[in-house]
Motif scaffolding. Structure first.
Motif, PDB file in Angstrom:
ATOM      1  N   THR A 131      -4.764 -33.411 -10.480  1.00  0.00           N
ATOM      2  CA  THR A 131      -3.809 -33.971 -11.436  1.00  0.00           C
ATOM      3  C   THR A 131      -3.730 -35.487 -11.298  1.00  0.00           C
ATOM      4  O   THR A 131      -3.632 -36.207 -12.296  1.00  0.00           O
ATOM      5  CB  THR A 131      -2.417 -33.345 -11.226  1.00  0.00           C
ATOM      6  OG1 THR A 131      -2.494 -31.933 -11.448  1.00  0.00           O
ATOM      7  CG2 THR A 131      -1.396 -33.936 -12.188  1.00  0.00           C
ATOM      8  N   VAL A 143      -7.199 -30.062 -16.140  1.00  0.00           N
ATOM      9  CA  VAL A 143      -6.902 -29.980 -14.710  1.00  0.00           C
ATOM     10  C   VAL A 143      -7.225 -28.600 -14.148  1.00  0.00           C
ATOM     11  O   VAL A 143      -7.868 -28.473 -13.099  1.00  0.00           O
ATOM     12  CB  VAL A 143      -5.415 -30.329 -14.443  1.00  0.00           C
ATOM     13  CG1 VAL A 143      -5.029 -29.980 -12.997  1.00  0.00           C
ATOM     14  CG2 VAL A 143      -5.153 -31.808 -14.712  1.00  0.00           C
ATOM     15  N   ALA A 214      -1.836 -34.139 -18.585  1.00  0.00           N
ATOM     16  CA  ALA A 214      -1.416 -33.974 -17.191  1.00  0.00           C
ATOM     17  C   ALA A 214      -0.035 -34.563 -16.962  1.00  0.00           C
ATOM     18  O   ALA A 214       0.806 -33.984 -16.266  1.00  0.00           O
ATOM     19  CB  ALA A 214      -2.431 -34.632 -16.257  1.00  0.00           C
TER      20      ALA A 214
END
Length: 249
Positions: A131, A143, A214
């Protein structure tokens, strides 16, 4: 007057016996009868202390993983996220080679409950490192996909090296871990900030989409002004925009 030596607590004797049996004979050697005999306790004592054999092996795994997890946590300190992924990979492989029986217990023949907590914690640390790479605009894909790729490749390399060590041919695999690590990282992260002349705009935009997604998933952006439907749609758009990043350089 001689003071009699105090025997270790039965729980400690059971754990030591199970860890020794695992290290010397693998998972199948850790039977109720063998642990009872080695620890000098009745079978009922094992169940009273750990519930069942899976509970005992869970605790053996937790204690065996303690130092490894501490090193993984320390690797979360500030630094270049890609270098942190490299260090995390190396820690994983080194732990496996130093603890072959425990590693096989957790990764090659997992049984329900055995080591699930410690494995989940280790994987959580990996996801946090990936991340960070995404937030820095260094990730080429989602991710979850990147973490799964690193995890699977790391286990594959470690199991291969363990098999080579067991058959006495480990010297034939010099460089395998490092080469595989770099090949995996090259496929999921950029070497640095995108080069304006060499990287297409679509690839740059995809990496930014990955980074934004993210940040949203980590809760680092305020999206309270959006409705639930708008947030869902935004996530879907970012996922689509991120897709072209896979495989682009």
């Amino acid at each position: 007057m001689t003071v009699p030596k105090t025997l270790p607590h039965p729980r400690d004797r059971i754990l030591r016996a199970a860890a020794d049996l695992l290290a010397n004979g693998g998972r199948e050697a850790v039977s109720t009868r063998a642990v009872s005999a080695s620890a000098g306790v009745q079978a009922q004592t094992i169940y009273r202390q750990f519930g069942d054999m899976a509970g005992l092996l869970d605790e053996v795994a937790r204690q065996g993983y303690a130092a490894y997890l501490a090193d993984k946590q320390a690797n979360l300190a500030d630094g270049d996220p890609v270098d942190q992924l490299r260090r995390g990979w190396d820690l994983h492989v080194a732990f496996g080679l130093a603890n072959p029986a425990l590693y096989r217990l957790l990764h090659t023949d997992p049984r329900q409950g055995e080591g699930a907590a410690v494995m989940g914690e280790a994987y959580g640390i990996l996801v946090r490192l990936v991340t960070r790479a995404a937030e820095a605009g260094r990730l080429r894909m989602d991710v979850a996909a990147a973490a799964a790729m690193i995890h699977a490749a790391g286990i594959g390399v470690t199991v291969t090296l363990l098999s080579a060590a067991a058959t006495g041919v480990l010297s034939e695999y010099v460089g395998l871990s490092e080469n595989t690590r770099e090949a995996v990282l090259a496929s999921i992260v950029t070497d640095g900030p995108p080069e304006a002349e060499e990287v297409r705009r679509t690839a740059r935009g995809a990496r930014h989409a990955v980074a934004l997604k993210a940040l949203l998933e980590e809760g680092d952006m305020d999206v309270s002004r959006f409705t639930a439907g708008e947030r869902l749609l935004l996530t879907e758009w970012l996922t689509r925009l991120a897709a072209p990043a896979t495989g682009n350089h």
